[in-house]
Design an enzyme around this catalytic site. Structure first.
Site, PDB file in Angstrom:
ATOM      1  N   ASN A   1       0.824  -1.210   0.000  1.00 25.62           N
ATOM      2  CA  ASN A   1       0.000   0.000   0.000  1.00 25.62           C
ATOM      3  C   ASN A   1       0.863   1.268   0.000  1.00 25.62           C
ATOM      4  OD1 ASN A   1      -2.182  -1.717   0.147  1.00 25.62           O
ATOM      5  ND2 ASN A   1      -2.506  -1.453   2.341  1.00 25.62           N
TER       6      ASN A   1
ATOM      7  N   TYR B   1      -4.181 -13.674   2.210  1.00 28.59           N
ATOM      8  CA  TYR B   1      -3.798 -13.779   3.623  1.00 28.59           C
ATOM      9  C   TYR B   1      -4.848 -14.619   4.332  1.00 28.59           C
ATOM     10  CZ  TYR B   1      -0.584  -9.870   2.773  1.00 28.59           C
ATOM     11  OH  TYR B   1       0.430  -9.069   2.310  1.00 28.59           O
TER      12      TYR B   1
ATOM     13  N   GLU C   1       2.062 -11.579  -2.600  1.00 26.91           N
ATOM     14  CA  GLU C   1       1.772 -11.367  -1.166  1.00 26.91           C
ATOM     15  C   GLU C   1       0.980 -12.570  -0.682  1.00 26.91           C
ATOM     16  OE1 GLU C   1       0.249  -7.653   0.373  1.00 26.91           O
ATOM     17  OE2 GLU C   1       1.209  -6.532  -1.256  1.00 26.91           O
TER      18      GLU C   1
ATOM     19  N   GLU D   1      -2.343  -3.528  -5.685  1.00 23.25           N
ATOM     20  CA  GLU D   1      -3.731  -3.668  -5.197  1.00 23.25           C
ATOM     21  C   GLU D   1      -4.619  -2.472  -5.564  1.00 23.25           C
ATOM     22  OE1 GLU D   1      -3.842  -4.722  -1.011  1.00 23.25           O
ATOM     23  OE2 GLU D   1      -3.020  -6.699  -1.433  1.00 23.25           O
TER      24      GLU D   1
HETATM   25  O1  AHR Z   1       1.421  -6.723   3.488  1.00 26.47           O
HETATM   26  C1  AHR Z   1       0.579  -5.793   4.104  1.00 26.47           C
HETATM   27  C2  AHR Z   1      -0.366  -5.103   3.124  1.00 26.47           C
HETATM   28  O2  AHR Z   1      -1.281  -6.050   2.636  1.00 26.47           O
HETATM   29  C3  AHR Z   1       0.261  -4.541   1.884  1.00 26.47           C
HETATM   30  O3  AHR Z   1       0.749  -3.260   2.059  1.00 26.47           O
HETATM   31  C4  AHR Z   1      -0.885  -4.531   0.920  1.00 26.47           C
HETATM   32  O4  AHR Z   1      -0.471  -4.653  -0.413  1.00 26.47           O
HETATM   33  C5  AHR Z   1      -1.764  -5.666   1.380  1.00 26.47           C
HETATM   34  O5  AHR Z   1      -3.088  -5.288   1.492  1.00 26.47           O
END
Ligand code: AHR
Length: 503
Positions: free
Chosen positions: A72, A244, A292, A173
């Site tokens: 971000n 995630y 990510e 993103e």
């Molecule tokens: O890794 C943390 C954050 O997760 C990153 O800045 C972003 O790209 C994602 O939403």
């Protein structure tokens, strides 16, 4: 007791392992840079301020590639703020993480760090608040040999040779409403295509990553990819994916099945990219940059951000990882490997302190979190070619992923050394007997079984005081009967099984 079975035949292959699958991520976020990889004045710091203890752990982790500077953060970043004499660099508001960025660490420091860490750099350009020109300027500064204003500026800053950065992300993103400069798929697709075209005019040897969705759960998922790729397919080499997995709700059975979700996500992105390729009559297969991924106690983040003013490098997203989290991370790596034919780049987010395998205390030591271990062992032993296997496994029911297999596994054969490596996760709460049929590799014998088991102490974590509480342990190797081997996988465990040719 229920038994799982795995038949291994080197005649059936998925593809070679690209070392870029073992990437990581350094963002200007919290204490990842400041107090993580960089801390002038720390007893372990080199003359530039790079922490030698963190560098050593990065090398031990086996990281091959590191994405920088965000995340971000990059969507509001002016790269030129971070080069030149440190005393002249501006202090700026970082809107992404509501902090003050001092710019004491920037591109040139990162390149020095990457060389010392022996990792390939992957740079992201700002397509949030900026556009084609600034991306071209950054590429000219980094990769053009000399004789132009920006390449000569790099040389004046001490880097005579171009950095030769090969991997570039076209923003970050941009589908997310939280992103500074958030865009529709149409807006982003056009901008990414124009930026890609211009960047490849400067350096045709670079590989470009278009932003895919910031998660499979995004309402625009798949249509975002389809629209973006309609614009960019012929100009880019990868489409990104981010994922995630949040343990906060305590549903351990679902958390342990996270890799099922990642597997489905990859399959869906591949299907979408192939659909666009068919429409555009493109025969080149696009790969995924899974740049990510991790376990992240994401629902706690708002608490980290609330109620504080503008400060420098606060402790943000400093998750303590449990033994169960380590099993999940090992399983996510298994999934990435199993898709080695279509996932060409991957980066665990992030490297130090921020949702990271390496943890530090500012002014104090650095240590390995539980998730460090499956990453390091996978990066070290995943060599050669990923084999196509059809494991037979008992199954269990989960809230988030439905009916899933208890066993997850991937097998690799290294033709050079003749070794076979099997990574296996037992998601179940009971030990799982695994029968292996090595029919195509009958000259092999088991040499090692390392297991990180979470069954007895699922919430155990590594701390500064107890840094080795969660580590893999040696277990008895598989018993052999002709071409067949049997091994027991402990309850909730990640396992490394190695087989070598008989001497
Ligand atoms: O890794 C943390 C954050 O997760 C990153 O800045 C972003 O790209 C994602 O939403």
């Amino acid at each position: 007791m229920r038994t799982a079975r795995l038949t291994i035949d080197p005649a059936f292959t998925i593809g070679p392992v690209d070392r870029r699958l073992f990437g990581s991520f350094v963002e200007h976020l919290g204490r990842c840079v400041y107090g993580g990889i960089y801390e002038p004045g720390h007893p372990e710091a080199d003359p530039l301020g790079l922490r030698r203890d963190v560098l050593a752990l990065t090398r031990e982790l086996g990281v091959s590639m590191v994405r920088y500077p965000g995340g971000n953060f990059v969507s509001g970043y002016r790269w030129e703020d971070g080069v030149g004499p440190v005393g002249d660099r501006p202090r700026r508001l970082d809107l992404a993480w509501k902090t003050v960025e001092t710019n004491a660490f920037g591109l040139d420091e990162f390149m020095t760090w990457a060389a010392a860490a022996q990792v390939e750099p992957m740079m992201a350009v700002n397509l949030g608040t900026r556009g084609v020109q600034e991306a071209c300027d950054l590429l000219e500064y980094a990769n053009h040999p000399g004789g132009t204003q920006l390449s000569d500026l790099r040389r004046a800053h001490g880097a005579e040779q171009p950095y030769g950065v090969r991997l570039w992300c076209l923003g970050n993103e941009l589908d997310g409403p939280w992103q500074v400069g958030h865009k529709t798929a149409e807006e982003y697709g056009r901008l990414a295509a124009e930026t890609a075209r211009a960047m490849k005019l400067i350096d045709p040897s670079i590989s470009l990553v278009a932003c895919g969705s910031s998660g499979r759960g995004m309402p625009t998922f798949a249509s975002w990819e389809a629209t973006v790729l309609e614009h960019t397919y012929e100009h880019v080499d990868f489409i990104s994916a981010h994922s995630y997995y949040d343990p906060t709700d305590g549903d351990r059975a679902s958390l342990l099945a996270s890799a099922v979700d990642m597997d489905q996500f990859i399959t869906e992105v591949v299907a979408t990219a192939d659909h666009v390729a068919a429409r555009l009559r493109q025969t080149r297969k696009l790969k995924i940059s899974f740049d990510e991924w991790n376990v992240w106690y994401q629902s706690r983040v708002q608490g980290d951000l609330d109620g504080r003013g503008w400060v420098e490098a606060p402790a943000l997203l400093e998750d303590d990882y449990t033994a169960v989290d380590a099993v999940v991370v090992g399983d996510l790596l298994i999934t990435l490997l199993r898709h080695a034919d279509r996932v060409g780049v991957a980066a665990q987010a992030q490297l130090a302190n921020v949702i990271a395998p390496i943890r530090t205390r500012s002014g104090g030591p650095a240590w390995r979190q539980s998730i460090f271990h499956p990453f390091a062992l996978t990066a070290r032993y995943a060599r050669g070619t990923v084999l196509r296997t059809e494991p037979v496994s008992p199954r269990y029911e989960t809230k988030r992923c439905g009916d899933v297999p208890v066993l997850d596994t991937v097998a690799l054969h290294d033709e050079e050394s003749g070794e076979l490596t099997v990574f296996a996760v037992n998601r179940g709460t009971e030990d799982l007997p695994l029968d292996l049929d090595l029919r195509g590799l009958s000259g092999l014998h088991p040499v090692q079984h390392l297991s990180l088991a979470a069954g007895d102490a699922p919430d155990a974590i590594n701390t500064e005081a107890e840094p080795d509480r969660v580590t893999p342990r040696e277990l008895p190797t598989a018993t052999v009967d002709g071409d067949r081997c049997s091994v027991r996988l402990p309850a909730i465990s990640w396992n490394l099984l190695r087989f070598a040719p008989r001497p």
